[in-house]
Motif scaffolding. Sequence first.
Motif, PDB file in Angstrom:
ATOM      1  N   LYS A  86       0.520  -1.476  -0.151  1.00 25.14           N
ATOM      2  CA  LYS A  86      -0.208   0.092  -0.565  1.00 25.14           C
ATOM      3  C   LYS A  86       0.963   1.346   0.318  1.00 25.14           C
ATOM      4  N   VAL A  87       0.779   2.192  -0.748  1.00 29.67           N
ATOM      5  CA  VAL A  87       1.456   3.761  -0.778  1.00 29.67           C
ATOM      6  C   VAL A  87       0.823   4.894  -0.760  1.00 29.67           C
ATOM      7  N   ILE A  88       1.201   5.200   0.196  1.00 30.16           N
ATOM      8  CA  ILE A  88       0.194   6.408   0.649  1.00 30.16           C
ATOM      9  C   ILE A  88       1.025   7.901  -0.026  1.00 30.16           C
ATOM     10  N   ILE A  89       0.837   8.954  -1.047  1.00 31.32           N
ATOM     11  CA  ILE A  89       1.818   9.782  -1.779  1.00 31.32           C
ATOM     12  C   ILE A  89       1.140  11.588  -0.890  1.00 31.32           C
ATOM     13  N   LEU A  90       1.148  11.732  -0.704  1.00 33.03           N
ATOM     14  CA  LEU A  90       1.085  13.407  -0.088  1.00 33.03           C
ATOM     15  C   LEU A  90       1.334  13.686  -1.228  1.00 33.03           C
ATOM     16  N   LYS A  91       0.282  14.540  -1.946  1.00 39.69           N
ATOM     17  CA  LYS A  91       0.099  15.223  -2.618  1.00 39.69           C
ATOM     18  C   LYS A  91      -0.281  16.928  -3.073  1.00 39.69           C
ATOM     19  N   PHE A 106      -6.209  -0.592   2.719  1.00 42.39           N
ATOM     20  CA  PHE A 106      -5.772  -1.811   3.202  1.00 42.39           C
ATOM     21  C   PHE A 106      -6.394  -2.741   2.909  1.00 42.39           C
ATOM     22  N   ALA A 107      -8.029  -2.809   2.877  1.00 44.51           N
ATOM     23  CA  ALA A 107      -8.405  -3.817   2.895  1.00 44.51           C
ATOM     24  C   ALA A 107      -8.790  -4.693   1.161  1.00 44.51           C
ATOM     25  N   GLY A 136      -4.710  -6.965  -2.715  1.00 40.74           N
ATOM     26  CA  GLY A 136      -3.425  -6.726  -3.449  1.00 40.74           C
ATOM     27  C   GLY A 136      -2.627  -4.981  -3.529  1.00 40.74           C
ATOM     28  N   PRO A 137      -2.191  -5.189  -4.522  1.00 41.00           N
ATOM     29  CA  PRO A 137      -1.235  -3.882  -4.738  1.00 41.00           C
ATOM     30  C   PRO A 137      -2.333  -2.207  -4.192  1.00 41.00           C
ATOM     31  N   ALA A 138      -2.700  -1.372  -3.711  1.00 38.64           N
ATOM     32  CA  ALA A 138      -3.012  -0.351  -3.672  1.00 38.64           C
ATOM     33  C   ALA A 138      -2.429   1.463  -3.420  1.00 38.64           C
TER      34      ALA A 138
END
Length: 137
Positions: free
Chosen positions: A17-22, A79-80, A83-85
Amino acid sequence: MLMGELATVVKYNLPVKVIILKNNVLGMIKWEQIAFEGNPQYGVQLQPIDFAAFARACGAAGYTVHDPAQVHDVLREAFAQPGPAVVEAVVDPNEPPLPGKITTQQVWHFIESMARGQKDRWDLIKTVIENKIREVV
């Protein structure tokens, strides 16, 4: 800072899981120029990129969140995913990503960069003052 890895994560269906602060700015570089060098920002503006759409184009789940009240629900859904998100969290580009305690030299560099013509200096000053007020209140 590189999105090519997302193709590998999708290929192997890894639960990353990737979280990008944009904020459409290379924020750390911007603040290094301001607080560590005392210079106005240069060459850090980015064009708007839809990272959630990019994730979906690669085969991953992609989400965008603008409202802080939606963060919990969006993260729960991401997170549910088995696969990747990728979650693109849109944030204020004037929010300084500085440590909790800054040095006197960093304060002086900030003042220098404002005096040297930082283009969004009034927005930055306003944000810094509001943050200090929130710390006290």
